[in-house]
Write a protein that holds these residues in place. Structure first.
Motif: not given
Length: 325
Positions: A241-242, A251-252, A290-292, A309-314
């Motif tokens: 897991h990573k 980050r996700t 994801l909360r973490t 919506a604000l995450s760059p991962d989107r």
């Protein structure tokens, strides 16, 4: 009327009156005295008329009740008729009962001589499924059948499915996994396919269609090949897991992004979990993770969607990442 009048006047009857005597008795207009069985006795016409009227009304009531159920019965019979048309030369056959579906699938797989293609988006295998399939699939591989199975990416975390894939890969089967959704299908020798039901409303959950139309089976095989090319090879190894699954700076995980895309599109958690081939509990664990990641005190869908919506991962294009890899 003439014979009845004669009987009321005590005139004798003859052999020529036999048929008419029987008719008069059926109407209740005459009877016979046990002491004189050959002598008809006239009965009151009014009483006989009321008895005939009552019997006729009862018969009409029974016929009306029978006719009243005809429309509903015809509707029920029409459903069977329509389903019969579906399987009559159309190249598709609807199967509603789970036992029938399983029996037909087992029979089709047992008849394979060249190739078995299976796309299984339903998540990890169970021990029962493994035990049933082990002998059957091993026998198919033994007689030279090529076997390829596509799973959801989540099975890489499941010990039982990993055990299955490791065992069968050692016997010649091939496996790949795909993170994005795909449809369930089993294709035997590119001649017969089994697909989920999207036609009959309110059918049981495990209802299916057996497709034998040559053009449709060829199309299903082509769709399978497209999904297979996008998928990652797998030999049953458990993954480490990573958070980052290949996208630089992410980050996700790929699964977490799939979950958030589904939830942001309006799917409820239960539907999203089923759509992604994971359990509701697994989805909850990913939301907790994801909360973490986003350092939020709650796992409410509204707040997580806001952070998504604000995450760059989107902006990560996971399919492009797969192709680059």
């Amino acid at each position: 009327m003439e014979l009845y009048t004669r009987i009321t006047q005590n005139e004798p009857v003859t052999a020529n009156d036999t048929v008419r005597l029987a008719e008069l008795r059926a109407w209740g207009l005459i009877d016979y005295d046990p002491a004189a069985p050959d002598t008809p006795v006239a009965m009151p016409p009014r009483d006989a008329g009321w008895r005939m009227l009552h019997a006729g009304l009862q018969d009409l009531a029974a016929r009306a009740a029978q006719m009243a159920v005809v429309p509903a019965a015809a509707d029920q019979l029409n459903q069977a008729f329509e389903r019969g048309k579906w399987s009559a030369g159309s190249g598709s056959e609807f199967l509603s009962e789970p036992a029938t579906v399983n029996a037909r699938i087992q029979d089709a797989l047992g008849q394979a001589r060249e190739e078995l293609l299976a796309a299984q988006p339903g998540g990890p295998r169970t021990r029962e499924n493994m035990d049933i399939a082990l002998e059957r699939d091993s026998a198919a591989l033994g007689r030279g059948v090529s076997m390829r199975t596509l799973y959801r990416d989540t099975v890489r975390d499941d010990a039982l499915t990993s055990e299955w894939a490791t065992t069968m890969a050692g016997r010649g089967a091939h496996f790949r996994t795909l993170a994005s959704p795909f449809e369930r299908v089993i294709i035997v020798d590119r001649k017969v396919a089994v697909i989920s039901n999207y036609v009959v409303p309110d059918a049981p959950e495990h209802a299916a269609w057996i497709v034998s139309d040559r053009a449709m089976v060829a199309l299903l095989a082509q769709v399978f090949e497209q999904e297979w090319r996008r998928a990652d090879p797998w030999h049953g190894e458990r993954r480490a897991h990573k958070a980052d699954t290949g996208a630089a700076g992410a980050r996700t995980s790929r699964l977490q992004r799939e979950i958030m895309r589904a939830l942001a599109a309006g799917e409820v958690q239960e539907s999203a979990a089923k759509h992604l081939g994971i359990s509701r509990r697994s989805l909850q664990r990913e939301l907790e993770a994801l909360r973490t990641v986003w350092r939020t005190a709650t796992t409410s869908i509204g707040e997580l969607t806001y952070h998504w919506a604000l995450s760059p991962d989107r902006g990560i294009d996971d399919q492009a990442v797969e192709q680059a890899a």
